[in-house]
Design a protein around this motif. Structure first.
Motif, PDB file in Angstrom:
ATOM      1  N   UNK A 281       0.806  -1.195   0.000  1.00  0.00           N
ATOM      2  CA  UNK A 281       0.000   0.000   0.000  1.00  0.00           C
ATOM      3  C   UNK A 281       0.850   1.261   0.000  1.00  0.00           C
ATOM      4  N   UNK A 282       1.904   1.296   0.840  1.00  0.00           N
ATOM      5  CA  UNK A 282       2.762   2.476   0.914  1.00  0.00           C
ATOM      6  C   UNK A 282       4.155   2.156   0.367  1.00  0.00           C
ATOM      7  N   UNK A 283       4.216   1.683  -0.829  1.00  0.00           N
ATOM      8  CA  UNK A 283       5.491   1.239  -1.404  1.00  0.00           C
ATOM      9  C   UNK A 283       6.496   2.376  -1.540  1.00  0.00           C
TER      10      UNK A 283
END
Length: 77
Positions: free
Chosen positions: A1-3
């Motif tokens: 999700x927060x790559x």
């Protein structure tokens, strides 16, 4: 999700609250706290003069909200 999320690079420090508030708190402590009495920078014995100067400051006529003088965090004589 927060790559691609990097908090160090992508979170802004609020200058007013994150820097000024802490620095000013330390300065006021150094200037007025009696534990620094005797230091060359301690001005706690001049509170009456400082309060008079603060009370003499007047805002411009365009200012509709005036601050409360003196500030509650400044000790009174």
């Amino acid at each position: 999700m927060f790559h691609n999320y990097d908090p160090v690079e992508q979170i802004l420090v609020d200058y007013l609250h994150g820097i000024c508030l802490g620095v000013m708190k330390d300065l006021f402590s150094s200037w007025f706290d009696t534990k620094h009495k005797g230091s060359h920078f301690w001005i706690g014995d001049r509170l009456e003069d400082i309060n008079k100067m603060l009370l003499a400051v007047r805002p411009r006529s365009e200012t509709t909200k005036t601050p409360d003088y003196p500030h509650p965090s400044i000790p009174q004589l």
